[in-house]
Scaffold this active site. Structure first.
Site, short mmCIF file in Angstrom:
data_model
loop_
_atom_site.label_atom_id
_atom_site.label_comp_id
_atom_site.label_asym_id
_atom_site.label_seq_id
_atom_site.Cartn_x
_atom_site.Cartn_y
_atom_site.Cartn_z
N CYS A 48 0.82 -1.21 0.00
CA CYS A 48 0.00 0.00 0.00
C CYS A 48 0.86 1.27 0.00
CB CYS A 48 -0.92 0.01 1.21
SG CYS A 48 -2.15 -1.32 1.21
N TYR A 54 -16.18 12.07 23.25
CA TYR A 54 -16.38 13.38 22.64
C TYR A 54 -15.54 14.43 23.36
CZ TYR A 54 -18.28 18.00 21.84
OH TYR A 54 -18.40 19.33 21.55
#
Length: 440
Positions: free
Chosen positions: A42, A426
């Site tokens: 990759c 969060y």
């Protein structure tokens, strides 16, 4: 027990290392026809572009390290030319000497991968025409770009390799045209999401010829000329063929093993072929699609690594099974990150699903925290059950995190209702309070 592995890279190398961890006494022989047994395929386009400057960084494990660390007999520059199932041997040809010998096995693992598709129209024996599959391919292309300083390039094919090759050529100062037969880039995306990719590539100077069919590549005094079906002629100093790949399954076919779609190798969930002593892993193997339950071909490194470990487990008596491929992927396109998992809308409808979609535009993080950038998310779900069928995201930082959340939810059977109830982390610098996969 003696295990012979044909092919290295992701599937073969993972199988070899796992075998050694499970069985210290096994004799393990890995035969690889290139000069590199375990490398970051990759990363090849990024070596071409100079992002990865040191070629040694591409090599994950050398033959010497495999021998020293795992006591594995690695034979690079050697190609298996035939499988004799009755005698349980493989014929091996050494590239350097031409010597051919027979190697016996108790268990055999096939990890041949997939070969680049080279159409007859482009089968020109020219040092200016490249594919990009092996380390040797990347070295040759990088050397050509740095030594010959080409001005113009044509990349044929708009999948992962084609896009990454085009980006890295542009970053090297090469004027690049990308030719794609379908009307859009990146098959995993729907057309509305691919439009963002088109705009990004054009903004960085890549000329896109969408819906263009390759008719011929001619070598003339001035260089190469790529001729398209509509009569257009594209002059080029180099051509990169990234049209796609096909399962490299000729050894399996010649040995009489059962084949799957597009000539791939058929294997069950334990990665065992129609011969109980022969296993197959990686891009050449037909797998079950995680969403549809139907047979599919998914040429990605992650599934190949998993399959290699599963084959090793089964050979050593463990009850491992491959649960299928969802096709989760992510790619960098200049300043964008593009990711997908499962089925796109077009594929879901083609499979007969009564589906619907929702398109959302959260920020990469809370809008009141500096530096937020928009993301565009498209989630495909079954209309009646709200079952997640797939997702696509185009944006900046945080794209990979969100696609991974959606991929995990989908693979664990979460529907749209359960998705909104996920308890995820969060904080303003990292997530949006209104993010549908991060409700805060």
């Amino acid at each position: 027990m003696k295990v012979v592995i044909i092919g290295g890279v992701a599937g073969g190398a993972s199988a070899a290392a796992r075998l050694r961890r499970l069985d210290e006494s096994a004799e393990i022989v890995m035969v690889e026809r290139t000069g590199y047994v375990s490398y970051a395929n990759c990363g090849l386009p990024y070596y071409v572009g100079g992002v990865i400057a040191d070629r040694a960084e591409l090599t994950l494990q050398t033959p010497e390290r495999f021998r020293e660390r795992f006591n594995i007999d690695v034979r690079v520059g050697s190609e298996v030319t035939a499988i004799n199932r009755e005698a349980k041997t493989v014929s091996v040809r050494e590239a350097e000497t031409g010597r051919i010998y027979e190697e016996p096995y108790d268990k055999l693992i096939l990890a041949p991968g997939a070969a680049p598709v080279v159409p007859v129209a482009a089968s020109l024996d020219s040092p200016r025409v490249f594919t990009l599959r092996t380390v040797e391919d990347a070295l040759a292309l990088r050397a050509f770009v740095t030594e010959k300083t080409p001005r113009r390039a044509v990349v044929v094919g708009g999948g992962f390799i084609g896009i990454e090759a085009a980006e890295n050529l542009v970053e090297m100062g090469v004027e690049t045209t990308l030719v794609q037969r379908p009307a859009q880039l990146l098959k995993p995306l729907d057309a509305d999401m691919a439009a963002f990719v088109h705009a990004e590539m054009r903004a960085h100077g890549v000329r896109l010829v969408l819906g263009g069919s390759l008719e011929a590549v001619d070598e003339e005094a001035c260089g190469l000329v790529v001729r398209l079906g509509d009569g257009e002629a594209l002059p080029a100093d180099l051509v990169v063929l990234a049209i796609g790949v096909a399962p490299e399954a000729h050894l399996a076919a010649e040995a009489g093993l059962a084949l799957g779609q597009r000539g791939s190798i058929a294997a069950d969930a334990s990665m065992r072929t129609s011969d109980p002593d022969i296993f197959a892993v990686g891009d050449a193997v037909e797998v079950t699609h995680g969403v549809t339950g139907k047979k599919a071909l998914v040429a990605l490194a992650g599934p190949a690594n998993k399959q290699g470990r599963i084959a090793a487990d089964v050979i050593c008596g463990l009850n491992s099974r491959y649960g299928g491929s969802w096709g989760s992927s992510v790619i960098k396109v200049f300043d964008l990150t593009v990711a997908s998992t499962g089925l796109n809308e077009a594929a879901a409808r083609a499979q007969g699903y009564d589906c619907d979609t929702v398109i959302l535009s959260p920020g990469s993080h809370a809008g009141y925290y500096p530096g937020a950038r928009p993301l565009t998310m498209k989630v495909v779900f079954e209309r009646d059950t709200l079952r997640l069928l797939g997702a696509q995201i185009v944006g900046a930082e945080g794209t990979d995190k969100r696609i991974d959340v959606l991929a995990c939810a989908m693979q664990l059977g979460a529907d749209g209702v359960r998705l909104k109830d996920l308890d995820l982390a969060y904080a303003p610098p990292y997530s949006s309070a209104k993010d549908p996969v991060n409700m805060a």
